[in-house]
Design a protein around this motif. Structure first.
Motif, PDB file in Angstrom:
ATOM      1  N   ASP A  12       0.868  -1.170   0.000  1.00  0.00           N
ATOM      2  CA  ASP A  12       0.000   0.000   0.000  1.00  0.00           C
ATOM      3  C   ASP A  12       0.905   1.220   0.000  1.00  0.00           C
ATOM      4  OD1 ASP A  12      -2.522  -1.276   0.018  1.00  0.00           O
ATOM      5  OD2 ASP A  12      -2.296  -1.709   2.146  1.00  0.00           O
ATOM      6  N   ILE A  13       0.574   2.179  -0.859  1.00  0.00           N
ATOM      7  CA  ILE A  13       1.360   3.395  -1.001  1.00  0.00           C
ATOM      8  C   ILE A  13       0.489   4.567  -0.568  1.00  0.00           C
ATOM      9  CG2 ILE A  13       2.615   4.892  -2.610  1.00  0.00           C
ATOM     10  CD1 ILE A  13       3.144   2.378  -4.326  1.00  0.00           C
ATOM     11  N   ASP A  14       1.022   5.386   0.315  1.00  0.00           N
ATOM     12  CA  ASP A  14       0.288   6.519   0.873  1.00  0.00           C
ATOM     13  C   ASP A  14       0.272   7.674  -0.129  1.00  0.00           C
ATOM     14  OD1 ASP A  14      -1.142   8.116   2.611  1.00  0.00           O
ATOM     15  OD2 ASP A  14       0.621   8.719   3.765  1.00  0.00           O
ATOM     16  N   ALA A  15      -0.479   7.468  -1.196  1.00  0.00           N
ATOM     17  CA  ALA A  15      -0.632   8.463  -2.254  1.00  0.00           C
ATOM     18  C   ALA A  15      -1.776   7.992  -3.155  1.00  0.00           C
ATOM     19  CB  ALA A  15       0.653   8.591  -3.075  1.00  0.00           C
ATOM     20  N   SER A  16      -2.301   8.905  -3.942  1.00  0.00           N
ATOM     21  CA  SER A  16      -3.391   8.546  -4.856  1.00  0.00           C
ATOM     22  C   SER A  16      -2.857   7.700  -6.011  1.00  0.00           C
ATOM     23  CB  SER A  16      -4.027   9.819  -5.418  1.00  0.00           C
ATOM     24  OG  SER A  16      -3.116  10.450  -6.316  1.00  0.00           O
ATOM     25  N   PRO A  17      -3.731   6.937  -6.658  1.00  0.00           N
ATOM     26  CA  PRO A  17      -3.292   6.188  -7.850  1.00  0.00           C
ATOM     27  C   PRO A  17      -2.672   7.104  -8.910  1.00  0.00           C
ATOM     28  CG  PRO A  17      -5.384   5.325  -7.119  1.00  0.00           C
ATOM     29  CD  PRO A  17      -5.109   6.566  -6.289  1.00  0.00           C
ATOM     30  N   GLU A  18      -3.193   8.326  -9.038  1.00  0.00           N
ATOM     31  CA  GLU A  18      -2.632   9.262 -10.021  1.00  0.00           C
ATOM     32  C   GLU A  18      -1.189   9.628  -9.688  1.00  0.00           C
ATOM     33  OE1 GLU A  18      -6.967   9.293 -10.185  1.00  0.00           O
ATOM     34  OE2 GLU A  18      -5.611   9.604  -8.500  1.00  0.00           O
ATOM     35  N   GLN A  19      -0.903   9.814  -8.402  1.00  0.00           N
ATOM     36  CA  GLN A  19       0.467  10.136  -7.991  1.00  0.00           C
ATOM     37  C   GLN A  19       1.402   8.949  -8.235  1.00  0.00           C
ATOM     38  OE1 GLN A  19      -1.005  11.308  -4.075  1.00  0.00           O
ATOM     39  NE2 GLN A  19       0.164  13.213  -4.261  1.00  0.00           N
ATOM     40  N   TRP A  21       0.918   6.574 -10.437  1.00  0.00           N
ATOM     41  CA  TRP A  21       0.989   6.406 -11.888  1.00  0.00           C
ATOM     42  C   TRP A  21       2.047   7.342 -12.490  1.00  0.00           C
ATOM     43  CZ3 TRP A  21      -0.860   2.848 -15.100  1.00  0.00           C
ATOM     44  CH2 TRP A  21      -0.845   3.106 -16.468  1.00  0.00           C
ATOM     45  N   ARG A  22       2.094   8.585 -12.023  1.00  0.00           N
ATOM     46  CA  ARG A  22       3.069   9.545 -12.571  1.00  0.00           C
ATOM     47  C   ARG A  22       4.498   9.033 -12.408  1.00  0.00           C
ATOM     48  NH1 ARG A  22      -0.618  13.438 -10.927  1.00  0.00           N
ATOM     49  NH2 ARG A  22       0.301  13.735  -8.874  1.00  0.00           N
ATOM     50  N   VAL A  23       4.812   8.475 -11.250  1.00  0.00           N
ATOM     51  CA  VAL A  23       6.165   7.961 -11.024  1.00  0.00           C
ATOM     52  C   VAL A  23       6.379   6.664 -11.804  1.00  0.00           C
ATOM     53  CG1 VAL A  23       7.779   7.072  -9.283  1.00  0.00           C
ATOM     54  CG2 VAL A  23       6.362   9.083  -8.777  1.00  0.00           C
ATOM     55  N   LEU A  24       5.397   5.768 -11.762  1.00  0.00           N
ATOM     56  CA  LEU A  24       5.510   4.478 -12.444  1.00  0.00           C
ATOM     57  C   LEU A  24       5.736   4.642 -13.941  1.00  0.00           C
ATOM     58  CD1 LEU A  24       5.202   1.334 -12.259  1.00  0.00           C
ATOM     59  CD2 LEU A  24       2.762   1.709 -12.718  1.00  0.00           C
ATOM     60  N   THR A  25       5.096   5.627 -14.544  1.00  0.00           N
ATOM     61  CA  THR A  25       5.180   5.785 -16.001  1.00  0.00           C
ATOM     62  C   THR A  25       6.163   6.864 -16.447  1.00  0.00           C
ATOM     63  OG1 THR A  25       3.255   7.257 -16.009  1.00  0.00           O
ATOM     64  CG2 THR A  25       2.851   4.885 -16.351  1.00  0.00           C
ATOM     65  N   ASP A  26       6.911   7.426 -15.525  1.00  0.00           N
ATOM     66  CA  ASP A  26       7.994   8.350 -15.879  1.00  0.00           C
ATOM     67  C   ASP A  26       9.236   7.488 -16.126  1.00  0.00           C
ATOM     68  OD1 ASP A  26       9.938  10.279 -16.195  1.00  0.00           O
ATOM     69  OD2 ASP A  26       9.892  10.930 -14.100  1.00  0.00           O
ATOM     70  N   PHE A  27       9.264   6.834 -17.265  1.00  0.00           N
ATOM     71  CA  PHE A  27      10.313   5.853 -17.543  1.00  0.00           C
ATOM     72  C   PHE A  27      11.706   6.465 -17.527  1.00  0.00           C
ATOM     73  CE2 PHE A  27       6.424   4.205 -19.558  1.00  0.00           C
ATOM     74  CZ  PHE A  27       6.285   3.054 -18.813  1.00  0.00           C
ATOM     75  N   LYS A 141       8.797   4.289  -1.690  1.00  0.00           N
ATOM     76  CA  LYS A 141       9.640   5.327  -1.090  1.00  0.00           C
ATOM     77  C   LYS A 141       9.661   6.580  -1.964  1.00  0.00           C
ATOM     78  CE  LYS A 141      14.310   6.176   0.594  1.00  0.00           C
ATOM     79  NZ  LYS A 141      15.645   5.599   0.789  1.00  0.00           N
ATOM     80  N   ARG A 142       9.820   6.391  -3.271  1.00  0.00           N
ATOM     81  CA  ARG A 142       9.874   7.534  -4.198  1.00  0.00           C
ATOM     82  C   ARG A 142       8.566   8.312  -4.203  1.00  0.00           C
ATOM     83  NH1 ARG A 142      13.522  10.283  -7.429  1.00  0.00           N
ATOM     84  NH2 ARG A 142      12.309  11.608  -8.779  1.00  0.00           N
ATOM     85  N   VAL A 143       7.441   7.598  -4.322  1.00  0.00           N
ATOM     86  CA  VAL A 143       6.148   8.274  -4.385  1.00  0.00           C
ATOM     87  C   VAL A 143       5.853   8.998  -3.082  1.00  0.00           C
ATOM     88  CG1 VAL A 143       3.649   7.936  -4.574  1.00  0.00           C
ATOM     89  CG2 VAL A 143       5.193   6.707  -6.115  1.00  0.00           C
ATOM     90  N   GLU A 144       6.064   8.316  -1.962  1.00  0.00           N
ATOM     91  CA  GLU A 144       5.747   8.924  -0.673  1.00  0.00           C
ATOM     92  C   GLU A 144       6.662  10.088  -0.323  1.00  0.00           C
ATOM     93  OE1 GLU A 144       5.490   5.665   2.113  1.00  0.00           O
ATOM     94  OE2 GLU A 144       3.519   5.061   1.339  1.00  0.00           O
ATOM     95  N   SER A 145       7.871  10.111  -0.839  1.00  0.00           N
ATOM     96  CA  SER A 145       8.775  11.237  -0.578  1.00  0.00           C
ATOM     97  C   SER A 145       8.483  12.421  -1.493  1.00  0.00           C
ATOM     98  CB  SER A 145      10.233  10.814  -0.740  1.00  0.00           C
ATOM     99  OG  SER A 145      10.531  10.566  -2.102  1.00  0.00           O
ATOM    100  N   ASP A 146       7.736  12.192  -2.584  1.00  0.00           N
ATOM    101  CA  ASP A 146       7.421  13.263  -3.528  1.00  0.00           C
ATOM    102  C   ASP A 146       6.200  14.099  -3.134  1.00  0.00           C
ATOM    103  OD1 ASP A 146       9.526  12.784  -5.195  1.00  0.00           O
ATOM    104  OD2 ASP A 146       8.354  11.873  -6.798  1.00  0.00           O
ATOM    105  N   HIS A 147       5.445  13.646  -2.157  1.00  0.00           N
ATOM    106  CA  HIS A 147       4.240  14.437  -1.820  1.00  0.00           C
ATOM    107  C   HIS A 147       4.148  14.735  -0.336  1.00  0.00           C
ATOM    108  CE1 HIS A 147       2.393  10.605  -0.684  1.00  0.00           C
ATOM    109  NE2 HIS A 147       1.451  11.296  -0.087  1.00  0.00           N
TER     110      HIS A 147
END
Length: 147
Positions: A12-19, A21-27, A141-147
């Protein structure tokens, strides 16, 4: 086929699916957070059929250049790509993002098919499971540190 090996990691990631998704698809940005995967020459637009070039560096005999073909791209819910040697060893790598209590339930899995799937994956299962878990921890870690 029911006996195709599958490697899965869930968090579980403490961020919205949109947040997420942005990291996952920023290849192009994978080099900043992913422990072993770098995408090169990333196209401006990614859609089903897009080919992605990547470099895998795990410190194993599996290191090297890979090409993946995007087979599903459904923002911000599902991403999947496939790669490998048809009929010998192919992996279908999927990412599912589900909203859950203000966060995202994230599932990363790879199903292996082909004549060499079982004999290739099963001896390396523990190492592959740790690789998937490492990927998921790094994304979280990346997603949760970005918001």
């Amino acid at each position: 086929m029911a006996n195709n090996p599958v490697i899965t990691a869930v968090t579980d990631i403490d961020a919205s699916p949109e947040q997420v998704w942005r990291v996952l698809t920023d290849f192009a940005g994978y080099a900043e957070w992913h422990p072993a995967l770098r995408f090169v020459d990333v196209p401006a637009e990614v859609l089903p059929g897009t080919r992605l070039q990547a470099q895998l560096t795990l410190g194993t005999e599996n290191d090297g250049a890979y090409e993946f073909t995007v087979v599903d791209y459904e923002p911000p819910k599902h991403l999947a790509w496939t790669g490998g040697i048809p009929d010998v060893l192919t992996g279908l790598h999927s990412f599912v993002l589900e909203p859950h209590d203000g966060a995202t339930h994230f599932t990363e899995s790879e199903e292996f098919t082909g004549s060499a799937a079982v004999e290739t994956v099963e001896p390396a299962r523990a190492q592959m499971e740790e690789g998937s878990a490492s990927y998921v921890r790094a994304l979280k870690k990346r997603v949760e540190s970005d918001h």
